[in-house]
Design a protein around this motif. Sequence first.
Motif, PDB file in Angstrom:
ATOM      1  N   ALA A  86       0.428  -1.129  -0.137  1.00 49.54           N
ATOM      2  CA  ALA A  86       0.035   0.016   0.007  1.00 49.54           C
ATOM      3  C   ALA A  86       0.792   1.204  -0.102  1.00 49.54           C
ATOM      4  O   ALA A  86       1.808   1.396   0.416  1.00 49.54           O
ATOM      5  CB  ALA A  86      -0.697   0.069   1.244  1.00 49.54           C
ATOM      6  N   PHE A  87       0.492   2.323  -0.679  1.00 44.53           N
ATOM      7  CA  PHE A  87       1.297   3.472  -0.879  1.00 44.53           C
ATOM      8  C   PHE A  87       1.040   4.452   0.203  1.00 44.53           C
ATOM      9  O   PHE A  87      -0.089   5.415   0.184  1.00 44.53           O
ATOM     10  CB  PHE A  87       1.294   4.079  -2.198  1.00 44.53           C
ATOM     11  N   PHE A  88       1.673   4.722   1.377  1.00 45.32           N
ATOM     12  CA  PHE A  88       1.464   5.510   2.290  1.00 45.32           C
ATOM     13  C   PHE A  88       2.851   5.983   2.761  1.00 45.32           C
ATOM     14  O   PHE A  88       3.361   5.358   3.509  1.00 45.32           O
ATOM     15  CB  PHE A  88       0.477   5.209   3.611  1.00 45.32           C
ATOM     16  N   GLU A  89       3.280   7.017   2.527  1.00 39.08           N
ATOM     17  CA  GLU A  89       4.622   7.705   2.695  1.00 39.08           C
ATOM     18  C   GLU A  89       4.705   8.931   2.088  1.00 39.08           C
ATOM     19  O   GLU A  89       3.847   9.434   1.340  1.00 39.08           O
ATOM     20  CB  GLU A  89       5.469   6.590   1.970  1.00 39.08           C
ATOM     21  N   PRO A  90       6.007   9.365   2.225  1.00 35.90           N
ATOM     22  CA  PRO A  90       6.180  10.766   1.819  1.00 35.90           C
ATOM     23  C   PRO A  90       6.366  10.857   0.191  1.00 35.90           C
ATOM     24  O   PRO A  90       6.748   9.957  -0.393  1.00 35.90           O
ATOM     25  CB  PRO A  90       7.568  11.360   2.370  1.00 35.90           C
ATOM     26  N   GLY A  91       5.492  11.984  -0.558  1.00 40.28           N
ATOM     27  CA  GLY A  91       5.339  11.802  -2.000  1.00 40.28           C
ATOM     28  C   GLY A  91       4.276  11.204  -2.368  1.00 40.28           C
ATOM     29  O   GLY A  91       3.757  11.433  -3.600  1.00 40.28           O
ATOM     30  N   VAL A  92       3.519  10.308  -1.580  1.00 40.27           N
ATOM     31  CA  VAL A  92       2.256   9.796  -2.230  1.00 40.27           C
ATOM     32  C   VAL A  92       0.868  11.109  -1.892  1.00 40.27           C
ATOM     33  O   VAL A  92       0.998  11.724  -1.034  1.00 40.27           O
ATOM     34  CB  VAL A  92       1.883   8.624  -1.307  1.00 40.27           C
ATOM     35  N   PHE A  93       0.238  11.005  -2.930  1.00 41.79           N
ATOM     36  CA  PHE A  93      -0.902  11.903  -2.843  1.00 41.79           C
ATOM     37  C   PHE A  93      -1.701  11.767  -1.712  1.00 41.79           C
ATOM     38  O   PHE A  93      -2.185  10.520  -1.089  1.00 41.79           O
ATOM     39  CB  PHE A  93      -1.695  11.651  -4.011  1.00 41.79           C
ATOM     40  N   GLY A  94      -2.023  12.690  -0.897  1.00 41.89           N
ATOM     41  CA  GLY A  94      -2.682  12.484   0.493  1.00 41.89           C
ATOM     42  C   GLY A  94      -1.753  12.502   1.684  1.00 41.89           C
ATOM     43  O   GLY A  94      -2.265  12.884   2.895  1.00 41.89           O
ATOM     44  N   TRP A  95      -0.583  12.254   1.475  1.00 41.93           N
ATOM     45  CA  TRP A  95       0.487  12.230   2.719  1.00 41.93           C
ATOM     46  C   TRP A  95       0.199  13.539   3.414  1.00 41.93           C
ATOM     47  O   TRP A  95       0.478  14.678   2.732  1.00 41.93           O
ATOM     48  CB  TRP A  95       1.746  11.816   2.139  1.00 41.93           C
ATOM     49  N   CYS A 100      -2.735   6.457  -0.333  1.00 46.25           N
ATOM     50  CA  CYS A 100      -3.134   6.704  -1.879  1.00 46.25           C
ATOM     51  C   CYS A 100      -4.589   6.192  -1.710  1.00 46.25           C
ATOM     52  O   CYS A 100      -5.162   5.476  -1.171  1.00 46.25           O
ATOM     53  CB  CYS A 100      -2.331   5.720  -2.492  1.00 46.25           C
ATOM     54  N   ARG A 101      -5.418   6.975  -2.586  1.00 51.49           N
ATOM     55  CA  ARG A 101      -6.877   6.913  -2.676  1.00 51.49           C
ATOM     56  C   ARG A 101      -7.274   5.448  -3.210  1.00 51.49           C
ATOM     57  O   ARG A 101      -7.941   4.744  -2.718  1.00 51.49           O
ATOM     58  CB  ARG A 101      -7.570   7.853  -3.355  1.00 51.49           C
ATOM     59  N   GLY A 102      -6.382   4.939  -4.034  1.00 51.82           N
ATOM     60  CA  GLY A 102      -6.634   3.564  -4.434  1.00 51.82           C
ATOM     61  C   GLY A 102      -6.566   2.401  -3.505  1.00 51.82           C
ATOM     62  O   GLY A 102      -7.200   1.524  -3.191  1.00 51.82           O
ATOM     63  N   CYS A 103      -5.435   2.583  -2.805  1.00 56.25           N
ATOM     64  CA  CYS A 103      -4.751   1.700  -1.922  1.00 56.25           C
ATOM     65  C   CYS A 103      -5.961   1.881  -0.746  1.00 56.25           C
ATOM     66  O   CYS A 103      -6.097   0.493   0.042  1.00 56.25           O
ATOM     67  CB  CYS A 103      -3.495   1.778  -1.302  1.00 56.25           C
ATOM     68  N   LEU A 137      -3.018   6.476  10.997  1.00 55.55           N
ATOM     69  CA  LEU A 137      -3.870   6.254  10.033  1.00 55.55           C
ATOM     70  C   LEU A 137      -4.868   5.079   9.980  1.00 55.55           C
ATOM     71  O   LEU A 137      -6.063   5.278  10.040  1.00 55.55           O
ATOM     72  CB  LEU A 137      -3.046   5.900   8.448  1.00 55.55           C
ATOM     73  N   LYS A 138      -4.542   4.024  10.705  1.00 55.83           N
ATOM     74  CA  LYS A 138      -5.275   2.908  10.833  1.00 55.83           C
ATOM     75  C   LYS A 138      -6.165   3.297  11.898  1.00 55.83           C
ATOM     76  O   LYS A 138      -7.517   3.114  11.797  1.00 55.83           O
ATOM     77  CB  LYS A 138      -4.644   1.562  11.416  1.00 55.83           C
ATOM     78  N   GLN A 139      -5.919   4.074  13.023  1.00 57.02           N
ATOM     79  CA  GLN A 139      -6.845   4.616  13.942  1.00 57.02           C
ATOM     80  C   GLN A 139      -7.934   5.497  13.161  1.00 57.02           C
ATOM     81  O   GLN A 139      -9.361   5.068  13.590  1.00 57.02           O
ATOM     82  CB  GLN A 139      -6.280   5.310  15.111  1.00 57.02           C
ATOM     83  N   ARG A 140      -7.609   6.333  12.565  1.00 55.98           N
ATOM     84  CA  ARG A 140      -8.475   7.263  11.891  1.00 55.98           C
ATOM     85  C   ARG A 140      -9.457   6.563  11.085  1.00 55.98           C
ATOM     86  O   ARG A 140     -10.707   6.853  10.937  1.00 55.98           O
ATOM     87  CB  ARG A 140      -7.652   8.370  11.387  1.00 55.98           C
ATOM     88  N   MET A 141      -8.886   5.432  10.161  1.00 52.76           N
ATOM     89  CA  MET A 141      -9.827   4.881   9.064  1.00 52.76           C
ATOM     90  C   MET A 141     -10.360   3.871   9.648  1.00 52.76           C
ATOM     91  O   MET A 141     -11.196   3.344   8.928  1.00 52.76           O
ATOM     92  CB  MET A 141      -8.973   4.712   7.864  1.00 52.76           C
TER      93      MET A 141
END
Length: 257
Positions: A86-95, A100-103, A137-141
Amino acid sequence: MNASTGNGTAGMQTPPVVSKEQWEAARQEMLVKEKAHMRASDKLAAERRRMPWLAVEKSYMFEGPQGRASLVDLFEGRRQLIVYRAFFEPGVFGWPDHACRGCSMVADQVAHVAHLNARDTTLVFASRAPQADIARLKQRMGWRMPWVTITDDFDADFGVGEWHGTNVFIRDGDKVFRTYFVDNRGDEQMGNTWNYLDITPLGRQEAWEDSPPGYPQTPPYKWWNWHDSYEPDAAPDEKWVAVSDAGEAAMREKSAG
């Protein structure tokens, strides 16, 4: 009226409106094709269980909630491992607020992992974000699947360095083998317990499946449980066995009729 646009079906070339009898006839015609599609999918999964294995010779390390973890550790003692990049890191849209919205859509669709665990299978998400950000992120989502931090070349080595993808592994003691990989649109339909099990080398592990000799298999339905009630090595509940047997018998009678 279409709630999202308010335009209804204006401008759409819609199918005809028919009688109840005509609609049922059309449904039965579609059902024949759907059953053929399902049988073809079962056959494909059987071929997937016979794919060759690739030994993982390189050592990989991750960061998890409890600290450093190897690829073997990610199995959590189980025999099969599914890793979604899954894309969650600096440089990813949404960071840094979002992955990532798709992930994130994939994460939203993941069924309760207890059902996979009951089939000796562990599902893990992996990103390059630090654990503190992943926990936030996990807690929020509201996501509950295990999620580790990639610290080396795992993503590049397994085809998920620049795009999402799902890798499948099996463990024989401390020896790990890569058995399957899917990405793009094939990866998007992941999330359902059955879809995940169908890409594993052992499959759903139910008696009706076409699997190589010696593969673990149990009667269908009997192993199912509430996600908070699975117990390791517990025998199927006798009352549930009776209920599932009655359901199977009713379905057979309906099909025969």
